[in-house]
Design a protein around this motif. Structure first.
Motif, PDB file in Angstrom:
ATOM      1  N   GLN A 454      -6.370   1.816   1.399  1.00 21.90           N
ATOM      2  CA  GLN A 454      -6.893   0.660   0.933  1.00 21.90           C
ATOM      3  C   GLN A 454      -6.541   0.235  -0.384  1.00 21.90           C
ATOM      4  OE1 GLN A 454      -9.131  -1.076   2.950  1.00 21.90           O
ATOM      5  NE2 GLN A 454      -8.193   0.182   4.260  1.00 21.90           N
ATOM      6  N   VAL A 455      -6.560   1.192  -1.477  1.00 22.71           N
ATOM      7  CA  VAL A 455      -6.129   0.684  -2.900  1.00 22.71           C
ATOM      8  C   VAL A 455      -4.657   0.172  -2.872  1.00 22.71           C
ATOM      9  CG1 VAL A 455      -5.926   1.323  -5.359  1.00 22.71           C
ATOM     10  CG2 VAL A 455      -7.760   2.316  -3.866  1.00 22.71           C
ATOM     11  N   MET A 456      -3.861   0.958  -2.146  1.00 25.71           N
ATOM     12  CA  MET A 456      -2.320   0.529  -2.137  1.00 25.71           C
ATOM     13  C   MET A 456      -2.141  -0.945  -1.669  1.00 25.71           C
ATOM     14  SD  MET A 456      -1.223   3.044  -3.927  1.00 25.71           S
ATOM     15  CE  MET A 456       0.630   2.773  -3.998  1.00 25.71           C
ATOM     16  N   LYS A 457      -2.966  -1.226  -0.440  1.00 27.06           N
ATOM     17  CA  LYS A 457      -3.068  -2.505   0.228  1.00 27.06           C
ATOM     18  C   LYS A 457      -3.455  -3.497  -0.735  1.00 27.06           C
ATOM     19  CE  LYS A 457      -4.629  -4.385   4.365  1.00 27.06           C
ATOM     20  NZ  LYS A 457      -5.925  -4.002   5.656  1.00 27.06           N
ATOM     21  N   ALA A 458      -4.514  -3.191  -1.555  1.00 23.72           N
ATOM     22  CA  ALA A 458      -4.916  -4.336  -2.351  1.00 23.72           C
ATOM     23  C   ALA A 458      -4.113  -4.312  -3.388  1.00 23.72           C
ATOM     24  CB  ALA A 458      -6.227  -3.696  -2.816  1.00 23.72           C
TER      25      ALA A 458
END
Lengths: 477, 97, 484
Positions: A454-458
């Protein structure tokens, strides 16, 4: 009964000379039929052969590389037989006194062990032309462009005990001749060809079984398939109470089988005798000394050095030294700031090789040269980008969009290392996924991957994964 | 060594010479008398003699590796018995690897 | 005019007494008029000869002429000549127009010599009487019932009959010297490697050597000067420098040691021939030379050895004549094997086939050691005999041929009897030495040749000896009646 396989190989390597072994005609591949067959190659009345020095030099290099040296005196002989692609009715070859005597090479076995395979001899000879069987009103067409191309015939001892060993030996010779710059190794064009002598015997028996000679093995894959088929065939035959015939068999790649060759049923009587048009080849100390100094670092030595100098494992070192161009690329890459040798090795063997294979490009012609790739690896090393982003950058470089720095800049791919910024995103992710947070805290450790994702996506992949991991753990604990 | 018809036929096949039965008989007789002449060599002991393949005591000269020949296909094929598309045509060649 | 030496003709050309065109036309007329009786030419190339003669005259005017410029000669049909049929006396090559020039041919071309045509020869140079030619036998101008010798019989007959000033020949077992002897001309077989074999259709590669056939030693020197020299296209060509052969013709013979080969004066030698040879040797004694008897103990083995080595090499050399790329192809071949077998059976004559078969047999599995290897060993012994002889003498002398020219058809039924015609000449080829045949007193009104054998590269010495004899005798100036 348990059977043991015995294989010996005869490899024909076309030497990479400009002109033919006994004439000044070009050896270039793919010309119009008979446009590179001069009067000597055609065997016109009255023509005479004169030996190409470079062919001798190349054979000598091979001799030195397998520890055989170069024979001080070798003699060309005529092998007499009639065939339309053999213009003179004899092939000029070497018989009793070849230019290279006994030597050896070491092959790698699957269990990480090694095995020494003996080379009986290697001799110089001329290649024949080609018979084309397309239908010319029921006739064959003869193209003599290939006639007279220099060949080094490399004859092994019957030292191989499985098709896998035979392939390993063949690859070893293939690597060696290309390292030495004496053969381009192109099997499709017939520059590197192989015949195999195959027999089986009950395990423990000293005497060899009757052998069959397999011809037409013109790719590594075919060699392995043909050998497997032939070994099975012989074992089945013997176990069924039959006998193996000493014969020449042809591999048919379409049917995946070997079958006896028609038209060769009569025993050959080649009537070898010294060719009176050529004199003995005499090699002196100076000639050998010059060969020795011109010899490149050989694959085994290079691999050993790569292991020692760069701390690589045997597997990586073997991959990188499988051909000279790859090894040269790797060392240029390190010199260009490729940083960690292991990382560099992974890139060469991984993404770079993949892209080269995909597009069918030689490493020497790679659109991403060692300098460009070195620039990219330097940005991984200094944490400017992650390994994952680096793959994107590599693809862009491959498409010719510029060097690593330019692409990173243009696409804003620079890694976010500002912990404040990452912390904020981490907090957002935790706040937006209360259910998963609850499960994680209840012991479902697997969900860590979800949060990282999720963090990487963001961040569009730009956050430093290590940093993200650490922050998530801190917040979630 | 005296040769019979079968010997002659075997030799003629190796040399790719068609011979009739009558010719084979004649050759058998001619070749046998030539061999009788040749076998006078057996009178000498050559145990310790090395063979001499060549009158010159010279070594092979080596040529510089350069392309010196140009395409002369048309000229070379001007007296060829049967050509098509630049190829020399022969009765179909049976596969031989 | 037709008795002049090359030097005399050259002087006449340079002085403008006559032109090469006139000279060439004269020879072409003689050929047209006289060769029907001899059959010494396979091809006469009138147009190209006249064209070359014109060019030679231009060159003469421009002051760029050499000793052979404008001189009409003939080539044995074994030398490849670009644009001219090169048959080698065989049906196999009856349709073969060579696409390239032999080294010897190029050298004469560059020298400006005029080529009148190609001379008849035994098929593929296999024969001692010129009766194996596909183009019919050649007749001896001294007696047209008799053979001219072979295999360079066409060249010998043409030169003897004044149908060419000089000619080239080749010698594998005596093929220059024996016909020279039988036709009363001078024939020199140089050291192996002296004259390039490039473009000379191979019979037995380790024995073949081209050389001049002329009316005098002086002419032979002029011809050899053109022919001799290193050729990078022939691996067996020698790099030994070529001396000026003309400069040594008159050298003094005082103190020269001549070895008379005792084995060559055997029971097979015609006593009249023996007498002519001994008389010539006496002339040398008078010229200051010392004559001693020497022995070549393995002489008797030369013919047996030769009939293994030469056929073995020929069986392989002639494999290229297969009906695929050039030359004769049989009609309607059923299959590939039929194409080979019938093209070769129909394209080659009987003697060539005999030799191919003997050679094939001598090289075949199980017989190689007994025949081929054995012959190579005896070759060594024969060669050593000569080496030892030359430790004590400067040259060797004897007869060239055991008899004078025999009758056409006399020996054709028995190959072995025919082979013995070369009994005195063959050993020289096995050893690779130079040798010359010089006309001496005739026997039974037919020419006789004195055989002089020299050490390696001693061609100048042989020419010197022949020339000195020709200054005190005039046998070489005799012309056969009807060809004066």
């Amino acid at each position: 009964m348990e059977w043991e396989t015995v294989i010996g190989l005869e490899i024909h390597a076309q030497l990479a000379t400009r002109s033919k072994i006994f004439s000044g005609a070009s050896t270039a591949y793919g010309a119009d039929p008979n446009t590179q067959a001069c009067n000597v190659d055609l065997g016109l009345p009255g023509v005479l052969p004169v030996l190409n020095r470079e062919a001798v030099v190349m054979a000598g290099r091979f001799g030195l590389a397998i520890g055989a040296g170069v024979e001080r005196r070798s003699v060309f002989a005529r092998k007499n037989y009639f065939y339309p692609d053999l213009p003179k009715g004899y092939q000029i070859s070497q018989y009793e006194l070849p230019i290279v005597g006994r030597g050896q090479v070491t092959i790698d076995l699957e269990d990480d062990g090694t095995k020494v395979i003996g080379v009986t001899r290697a001799h110089l000879e001329e290649d024949a032309g080609k018979s084309l069987h397309e239908d010319f009103h029921g006739m064959s067409g003869i193209d003599l462009n290939r006639a007279g191309t220099p060949l080094l015939e490399i004859v092994s001892e019957p030292d191989m005990r499985s098709p896998k060993e035979a392939i390993a030996y063949m690859r070893k010779i293939h690597t060696l001749v290309r390292y030495l710059g004496i053969c381009d190794g192109n099997m499709q064009e017939g520059s590197f060809r192989c015949d195999a002598n195959v027999s089986v015997r009950p395990k423990g028996q000293a005497a060899f079984g009757t052998r069959a000679e397999l011809k037409n093995l013109n790719s590594f894959r075919f060699v392995e398939r043909a050998l497997r088929f032939e070994v099975e065939r012989q074992i089945d035959l013997l176990e069924g109470g039959g006998k193996v015939l000493q014969e020449t068999r042809l591999y048919d790649p379409e049917r995946g089988e070997t079958r006896p060759m028609r038209g060769k049923e009569e025993a050959n009587d080649y009537r070898y005798f010294p060719d009176p048009d050529l004199l003995p080849v005499e090699i002196d100390d100076d000639f050998v000394a010059a060969l020795e100094t011109s010899l490149p670092e050989l694959p085994d030595a290079k691999r050993q050095r790569f292991m020692e100098q760069y701390g690589l494992g045997r597997y990586d070192a073997s991959l990188l030294t499988a051909n000279r161009a790859t090894a040269d690329y790797y060392e240029a890459l390190l010199a260009a700031g490729g940083g960690d040798p292991k990382l560099a090795a992974n890139w060469v063997a991984g993404d770079l090789s993949g892209a080269l294979n995909r597009d069918g490009i030689d490493i020497a012609q790679s659109p991403v040269d060692a300098g460009l790739l070195g620039g990219l690896l330097a940005r991984i090393a200094d944490n400017t980008i992650s390994g994952k982003i680096a793959k994107q950058v590599f693809e862009a470089m491959w498409r010719g969009e510029g060097d690593a720095d330019a692409i990173i800049e243009a696409r804003g791919l620079k890694q976010i290392t500002d912990s404040g910024a990452i912390e904020k995103i981490v907090d957002d992710v935790i706040a937006n996924n209360p259910g998963q947070v609850e499960q994680f805290r209840a012991g479902k450790e697997k969900l860590m991957g979800f949060f990282v994702g999720q963090v990487m996506k963001a961040t569009q992949g730009k956050a430093n994964p290590k940093q993200v991991n650490e922050l998530l753990r801190k917040r979630l604990s | 060594m005296s040769l019979n018809r079968a010997d002659v036929e075997k030799i003629a096949h190796l040399a790719r010479l068609a011979i009739t039965e009558d010719e084979a008989e004649a050759y058998a007789s001619d070749l046998s008398s030539i061999l009788a002449l040749v076998e006078q060599m057996n009178a000498v002991d050559t145990q310790d003699v090395s063979p001499m393949a060549h009158p010159l005591h010279m070594a092979q000269r080596l040529r510089v590796d350069e392309v010196t020949e140009v395409d002369q296909r048309e000229r070379f094929q001007s007296t060829a018995p049967h050509i098509e598309a630049g190829l020399y045509l022969v009765p179909r060649v049976i596969e031989q690897g | 005019m037709y008795d002049k030496t090359i030097a005399e003709l050259g002087a006449g050309l340079r002085a403008g007494d006559f032109s090469s065109l006139e000279l060439t036309q004269g020879y072409l007329d003689r050929i047209r008029r006289l060769d029907a009786a001899l059959n010494s030419f396979i091809s006469v190339v009138e147009d190209s000869a006249l064209e070359t003669a014109r060019a030679a005259d231009e060159r003469m005017k421009a002051g760029r002429a050499g000793p052979l410029t404008g001189i009409p000669i003939a080539h044995k049909d074994i030398f490849c000549t670009q644009g001219i049929k090169t048959s080698c006396g065989s049906r196999m090559l009856d349709n073969f127009v060579s696409p390239y020039d032999a080294a010897v041919v190029s050298r004469f071309r560059e020298a400006g010599a005029v080529v009148l045509g190609k001379t008849n020869m035994d098929e593929f140079a296999m024969g001692s009487s010129n009766e194996t030619s596909y183009f019919g036998p050649v007749r001896n101008p001294w007696d047209t019932e008799r053979v001219p010798g072979g295999s360079s019989g066409g060249s010998a007959a043409a030169v003897a009959a004044r149908l060419a000033v000089a000619a080239t020949g080749t010698d594998t077992g005596g093929s220059i010297r024996q016909p020279a002897s039988l036709c009363g001309i001078t024939g020199l077989k140089p050291t192996y490697g002296r004259v390039s074999r490039y473009g000379m259709i191979a019979f037995a590669s380790s024995l073949d050597q081209g050389g001049p056939m002329t009316r005098s030693a002086e002419d032979a020197a002029a011809m050899l000067q053109v022919m001799a020299g290193f050729d990078p296209r022939d691996s067996t060509s020698s790099e030994q420098p070529v001396p000026d052969y003309g400069a040594q013709l008159d050298a003094d013979l005082a103190g020269l040691r001549i070895g008379l080969v005792q084995e060559y004066f055997d029971a097979g030698l015609d006593p009249a021939v023996a007498q002519s040879v001994r008389d010539a040797v006496e002339e040398y004694r008078r010229l200051g030379a010392e004559v001693v008897e020497v022995s070549l103990p393995n002489s008797a083995l030369a013919v047996p050895t030769y009939y293994v080595v030469a056929p073995a090499e020929c069986s392989s050399n002639l494999s290229r004549f297969d009906g695929v790329r050039y030359g004769y192809r049989c009609a309607q071949p059923r299959d590939l094997e039929d194409l080979y077998k019938r093209s070769r059976a129909e394209g080659f004559g009987a003697e060539v086939k005999r030799r191919i078969m003997i050679g094939t047999y001598a090289l075949s599995a199980g017989y190689y050691d007994a025949y081929y290897l054995k012959a190579q060993k005896i070759r060594h012994l024969i060669s050593s005999d000569f080496r030892r002889a030359f430790e004590t003498v400067d040259v060797l002398m004897g007869p060239v041929s055991p008899t004078t020219a025999f009758r056409v058809g006399e020996k054709t039924d028995d190959p072995v009897t025919m082979y013995l015609s070369d009994i005195y000449t063959i050993a020289v080829n096995l050893a690779g030495l130079p040798a010359i045949s010089v006309p001496v007193a005739p026997a039974q009104n037919m020419p006789v040749g004195l055989h002089i054998v020299g050490n390696y590269f001693a061609e100048a010495r042989l020419l010197n000896l022949a020339h000195r004899l020709q200054q005190v005798t005039d046998w070489h100036k005799q012309a056969p009646a009807g060809f004066v």
